[in-house]
Design an enzyme around this catalytic site. Structure first.
Site, PDB file in Angstrom:
ATOM      1  N   ASP A  10      63.604 -48.284  43.829  1.00 10.23           N
ATOM      2  CA  ASP A  10      64.277 -49.545  44.131  1.00 10.23           C
ATOM      3  C   ASP A  10      63.543 -50.643  43.368  1.00 10.23           C
ATOM      4  O   ASP A  10      62.345 -50.855  43.585  1.00 10.23           O
ATOM      5  CB  ASP A  10      64.178 -49.765  45.646  1.00 10.23           C
ATOM      6  CG  ASP A  10      64.808 -51.055  46.099  1.00 10.23           C
ATOM      7  OD1 ASP A  10      65.108 -51.932  45.264  1.00 10.23           O
ATOM      8  OD2 ASP A  10      64.992 -51.196  47.321  1.00 10.23           O
ATOM      9  N   ASP A  34      72.111 -56.568  42.094  1.00  3.40           N
ATOM     10  CA  ASP A  34      72.119 -58.031  42.246  1.00  3.40           C
ATOM     11  C   ASP A  34      72.024 -58.415  43.731  1.00  3.40           C
ATOM     12  O   ASP A  34      71.184 -59.251  44.125  1.00  3.40           O
ATOM     13  CB  ASP A  34      73.427 -58.561  41.622  1.00  3.40           C
ATOM     14  CG  ASP A  34      73.426 -60.055  41.362  1.00  3.40           C
ATOM     15  OD1 ASP A  34      72.397 -60.702  41.594  1.00  3.40           O
ATOM     16  OD2 ASP A  34      74.470 -60.557  40.921  1.00  3.40           O
TER      17      ASP A  34
HETATM   18  P1  ADP Z   1      76.421 -53.703  36.867  1.00  4.25           P
HETATM   19  O1  ADP Z   1      77.446 -54.649  37.437  1.00  4.25           O
HETATM   20  O2  ADP Z   1      75.618 -54.326  35.738  1.00  4.25           O
HETATM   21  O3  ADP Z   1      76.985 -52.380  36.540  1.00  4.25           O
HETATM   22  P2  ADP Z   1      75.208 -52.620  39.329  1.00  4.25           P
HETATM   23  O4  ADP Z   1      74.269 -53.316  40.243  1.00  4.25           O
HETATM   24  O5  ADP Z   1      76.539 -52.233  39.868  1.00  4.25           O
HETATM   25  O6  ADP Z   1      75.332 -53.585  38.047  1.00  4.25           O
HETATM   26  O7  ADP Z   1      74.526 -51.327  38.746  1.00  4.25           O
HETATM   27  C1  ADP Z   1      73.515 -51.320  37.773  1.00  4.25           C
HETATM   28  C2  ADP Z   1      72.565 -50.186  38.071  1.00  4.25           C
HETATM   29  O8  ADP Z   1      71.673 -50.585  39.113  1.00  4.25           O
HETATM   30  C3  ADP Z   1      73.249 -48.910  38.557  1.00  4.25           C
HETATM   31  O9  ADP Z   1      72.720 -47.816  37.811  1.00  4.25           O
HETATM   32  C4  ADP Z   1      72.842 -48.807  40.032  1.00  4.25           C
HETATM   33  O10 ADP Z   1      72.702 -47.452  40.422  1.00  4.25           O
HETATM   34  C5  ADP Z   1      71.501 -49.513  39.998  1.00  4.25           C
HETATM   35  N1  ADP Z   1      70.976 -50.044  41.272  1.00  4.25           N
HETATM   36  C6  ADP Z   1      71.629 -50.401  42.397  1.00  4.25           C
HETATM   37  N2  ADP Z   1      70.760 -50.849  43.324  1.00  4.25           N
HETATM   38  C7  ADP Z   1      69.520 -50.776  42.772  1.00  4.25           C
HETATM   39  C8  ADP Z   1      68.179 -51.081  43.205  1.00  4.25           C
HETATM   40  N3  ADP Z   1      67.935 -51.571  44.429  1.00  4.25           N
HETATM   41  N4  ADP Z   1      67.149 -50.855  42.339  1.00  4.25           N
HETATM   42  C9  ADP Z   1      67.367 -50.374  41.100  1.00  4.25           C
HETATM   43  N5  ADP Z   1      68.595 -50.075  40.627  1.00  4.25           N
HETATM   44  C10 ADP Z   1      69.651 -50.277  41.451  1.00  4.25           C
END
Ligand code: ADP
Length: 171
Positions: A10, A34
């Site tokens: 995370d 985000d």
């Molecule tokens: P985008 O809109 O740029 O695609 P997302 O947040 O939907 O952004 O996803 C981007 C990446 O972040 C995905 O690979 C998702 O699995 C990952 N992700 C989601 N939550 C977390 C977190 N807490 N820490 C790290 N990566 C995360």
């Protein structure tokens, strides 16, 4: 030569100088990573983000990290995948480059990236990993304050792709 690493985890928990957020153009929060970053940083973050008046796709902007272990957040806006012929690869590479430029301008040593655009924005993971690692390696050829870049993979698919790409080739 700076170190490139991949971990599964995370990004909000990472004790690095800056974590990168996969933000949207409003910079006012959203789903996925985000949302997790805004929840973990606390309500002060959105106040600072409001003063930034958004961010263009392919660009990035800096805020403080508030309640995160990381003192800074670099909010990068990745492209929405629209088939690949709409400049997606250049825009995604630009996110990584601009984030590193901002970190260097602040004289930061360590930075953690999520897999920008590979969630809600639908960028194919196998293509995104190639763009991300190439862009970071290209940037690190220059003189920079950055000594460590961590790719934080949330899902096992991305983790496997990054491990294969980072550790199975000697470049
Ligand atoms: P985008 O809109 O740029 O695609 P997302 O947040 O939907 O952004 O996803 C981007 C990446 O972040 C995905 O690979 C998702 O699995 C990952 N992700 C989601 N939550 C977390 C977190 N807490 N820490 C790290 N990566 C995360």
């Amino acid at each position: 030569m700076p170190i490139l690493r991949v971990i599964q985890g995370d990004i909000t928990k990472q004790a690095v100088d800056a974590i990168v957020n996969a933000a949207n153009t409003s910079l006012l929060g959203g789903g996925g990573v985000d949302g997790a970053i805004h929840r973990a940083a606390g309500p002060e973050l959105v106040f600072e983000c409001r003063m930034l008046h958004g961010c263009k796709t392919g660009d990035a902007k800096l805020t403080r990290g508030y309640r995160l272990p990381a003192p800074y957040i670099i909010h990068a806006v990745g492209p929405v995948w629209r088939g690949g012929a709409h400049g997606e690869a250049d825009l995604l590479a630009s996110c990584y480059r601009r984030s590193l430029e901002i970190a260097n301008a602040e004289n930061l040593n360590s930075i953690a990236f999520p897999n920008i655009s590979t969630g809600i924005y639908g960028y194919p993971k196998d293509k995104a990993v190639e763009v991300a690692i190439t862009a970071v390696r290209n940037y690190l050829k220059k003189q920079t304050s950055i000594q460590e870049v961590i790719f934080v993979c949330f899902d096992i698919d991305n983790l496997t792709l990054y491990e294969q790409r980072l550790y199975s080739q000697n470049e």
